[in-house]
Design a protein around this motif. Structure first.
Motif, PDB file in Angstrom:
ATOM      1  N   LEU A  99       0.847  -1.189   0.000  1.00 21.36           N
ATOM      2  CA  LEU A  99       0.000   0.000   0.000  1.00 21.36           C
ATOM      3  C   LEU A  99       0.885   1.243   0.000  1.00 21.36           C
ATOM      4  N   MET A 100       0.323   2.343  -0.483  1.00 22.56           N
ATOM      5  CA  MET A 100       1.055   3.603  -0.430  1.00 22.56           C
ATOM      6  C   MET A 100       0.868   4.181   0.976  1.00 22.56           C
ATOM      7  N   PRO A 101       1.941   4.300   1.773  1.00 26.00           N
ATOM      8  CA  PRO A 101       1.779   4.717   3.166  1.00 26.00           C
ATOM      9  C   PRO A 101       1.270   6.153   3.300  1.00 26.00           C
ATOM     10  N   TRP A 102       1.463   6.950   2.260  1.00 27.72           N
ATOM     11  CA  TRP A 102       1.057   8.365   2.349  1.00 27.72           C
ATOM     12  C   TRP A 102      -0.400   8.566   1.991  1.00 27.72           C
ATOM     13  N   TYR A 143      -5.053   5.565   7.721  1.00 31.36           N
ATOM     14  CA  TYR A 143      -3.809   5.361   6.995  1.00 31.36           C
ATOM     15  C   TYR A 143      -3.357   3.914   7.212  1.00 31.36           C
ATOM     16  N   ARG A 145      -0.764   2.555   8.248  1.00 32.81           N
ATOM     17  CA  ARG A 145      -0.065   2.247   9.502  1.00 32.81           C
ATOM     18  C   ARG A 145      -1.026   2.026  10.659  1.00 32.81           C
TER      19      ARG A 145
END
Ligand code: ATP
Ligand code: MG
Lengths: 272, 293
Positions: A99-102, A143, A145
């Motif tokens: 996944l794109m963490p941002w 998000y 995380r």
């Protein structure tokens, strides 16, 4: 078996690999003379020891790598491997959630549609629908995380499903998860597969997982990577916990296991 | 759960270990609090003691102010000379931020160009390194020979010093995008521009911000060094010129005052960049996350 599978099983295979070989630039022969037909609507597991070329096959089918020899034909008559994965409505799920963490959960699932030019408003319905399929509607603004490993994998699956693929390629998607989460996601995946009738090629190390999920197990051997056995798993869906404890399940596990061991022994005998 | 509570001594054991854990936890929290306070108090205390000691040393030994001024005199000078010093500070700040802005645009632009074309990277990266490793102090005089405008010359010097960390960090960042995500982009038929925008630039952001932190300080240093080289002042001269001028006139207190201003500026720039970095990354990047465990 899903309806789509029954309807189309007599037609030309969705994708057909003929004598595919792959030699990497460092000389590693990852695949040798591999032939495989995937029927539309099938749930096929690729089972084999580490390094037997499972990921390589998947990448070739996805158009992410090119075969050195052989040909790949699609049901629509197109010849791969140069063809664009988009044209075949393929989605890929990697071992890591990737996944794109941002980006938020929504942003991650939106990505494939966004790349085709869909604005947030246009994509909204489909993204939420995909999130609902994996039970994560409530987490659209979270998000990555903030999610557990299993939830991240669900997001990854939602992202793969949002394009409504005909072919879902999964490379050991649940290998990094604990058993309880894996069982849950196995069931969810089967559920989605039965509801939407897409085709799945599922790479796994686990005999049990392959038997539980698929209606066909393709056992591969290493050095060089090749198909050694093609085992149909003729057990009805939906499969649940009763299936996991049934005699049929055990029998298929034994068959697949023996085949896998034979494949591994064969490789060792052949090459020291 | 259920059989845990029914099996005799288990709950007691659990409470006991709970209490120990709590005690440990409390001790850890207290230590953390102490550390947090000490982190601020200790440096301030050190500074206050140093300044007091310095003041005492100068007064007790009757050291003349043109050799070592007492801190209180430096402070007086800072206030008294504020009109001159603040004007000079403004000039230096303009050069610093002008150079930093060009360094950001140039560094990021070049990094993007490098990431798109290996040929361009091969052709120009070595020169970027040469610019970086050659001390600015020896290039600056040449620049002032070829460039007529003093401001332009100062900007070029400060830019040369500041742009490399941004270029090299951003290049590294653009190239470090997760390879599975790259595959995904390829699979979904993303154009090069889309891959840059949706994947490479966000991946590069933390690296870029790291470079920016270094470049902020460097552009100040570049601006000061260039002013030293440019020398001759007049209207529109910056802090470095004021320091040179003060040193010729043996106005040591003013030198100290100007140096203090430069240090503060550097600290403020660093703090501002750190804050910017934190604001941009706090939602997702490891470096800016507050972990709860
Ligand atoms: N980019 C590469 N360059 C060189 N050799 C490679 C490359 N990728 C894979 N190989 C080799 O090709 C063979 C097959 O690799 P592949 O990743 O397909 O195996 P796999 O079956 O997916 O293994 P695993 O179950 O461990 O993921 C291995 O021997 C590997 O070393
Ligand atoms: Mg693999």
């Amino acid at each position: 078996m899903s309806l789509a599978a029954e309807a189309e099983i007599s037609q030309a295979p969705l994708v057909s690999l003929r004598h595919i070989g792959k030699t990497f630039s460092n000389g590693t022969v990852a695949l040798h003379d591999m032939s495989l037909d995937i029927q539309s609507g099938e749930f096929v597991s690729l089972l084999g020891p580490s390094g037997c070329g499972k990921s390589t096959v998947l990448r070739i089918i996805a158009g992410l790598g090119h075969a050195t020899t052989g040909r790949m034909t699609w049901a629509d008559g197109e010849n791969g491997p140069a063809a664009n994965a988009q044209d075949h409505h393929i989605s890929f799920v990697f071992q890591e959630p990737t996944l794109m963490p941002w980006a938020t959960v929504f942003g991650n699932v939106w990505l494939p549609l966004r790349l085709k030019g869909a604005t947030k408003a246009e994509a909204r319905d489909r993204v939420m629908e995909a999130l609902a399929m994996v039970g994560l509607e409530a987490f659209e603004t979270a998000y990555p995380r903030e999610l557990s490993g299993g939830m991240k994998m669900r997001v990854s699956i939602a992202r793969a499903l949002v394009t409504q693929p005909r072919l879902l390629l999964m490379d050991e998607p649940f290998a990094a998860l604990d058993e309880i989460t894996r069982f849950k996601l196995n069931n969810d995946l089967l559920d989605l597969w039965q509801r939407f009738g897409f085709t799945v090629i599922f790479v796994t190390h686990s005999v049990f997982e392959s038997v539980y999920l698929s209606n066909r197990i393709v056992v591969m051997a290493a050095r060089p990577g090749r198909v050694v056995e093609d085992i149909p798993v003729n057990a009805p869906y939906p499969r649940g916990d009763e299936f996991r404890t049934s005699e049929t399940y055990n029998a298929f596990c034994r068959t697949a296991s023996e085949s896998l061991h034979a494949a591994m022994a064969g490789s060792e005998d052949g090459h020291g | 759960m259920a059989d845990l509570t029914t099996s005799g001594p288990a709950p007691n054991l659990e409470t006991a270990s709970q209490a120990v854990a709590d005690e440990k936890e409390l001790a850890r929290a207290a230590r953390a609090r102490r550390d947090r306070i000490a982190r601020w108090v200790l440096p301030v205390l050190t500074m206050v003691l140093t300044i007091l000691g310095w003041e005492y040393l100068v007064v007790a030994n009757e050291i003349p102010h043109y050799i070592l001024p007492r801190p209180s005199l430096v402070l007086e000078t800072l206030v008294k000379d504020w009109p001159i010093l603040s004007a000079a500070l403004l000039v230096t700040l303009k050069i610093t931020f002008g150079a930093l802005a060009i360094a950001v645009v140039g560094g990021v632009g070049l990094a993007i160009l490098f990431s798109m074309s290996k040929w361009v990277e091969m052709s120009f990266y070595p020169y970027a390194i040469i610019l970086q490793v050659t001390p600015i102090i020896v290039i600056a005089p040449l620049i002032f020979i070829y460039v007529d405008s003093k401001i332009a010359g100062l900007l070029i010097c400060a830019w040369i010093v500041a742009f490399f960390p941004i270029l090299s960090n951003t290049t590294l960042g653009l190239n470090s995008a997760d390879h599975n995500l790259r595959n995904l982009m390829e699979l979904y038929g993303a154009s090069e521009r889309q891959t840059l925008w949706h994947l490479k630039l966000p991946s590069a952001l933390p690296f870029f911000l790291g470079g920016l932190k270094i470049a902020g300080g460097l552009s100040l240093i570049g601006a000061i060094v260039a002013e030293f080289v440019a020398g001759t002042g007049g209207v529109g001269s910056g802090l470095a010129f004021r320091i040179l001028e003060a040193s010729y006139r043996l106005n040591i207190p003013r030198m100290f005052a100007a140096i203090i201003l430069i240090s503060f500026t550097g600290i403020l720039i660093f703090a501002a960049m750190s804050l910017l970095s934190h604001l941009l990354l706090r939602k997702w990047h490891e470096s800016a996350l507050k972990r709860e465990n």
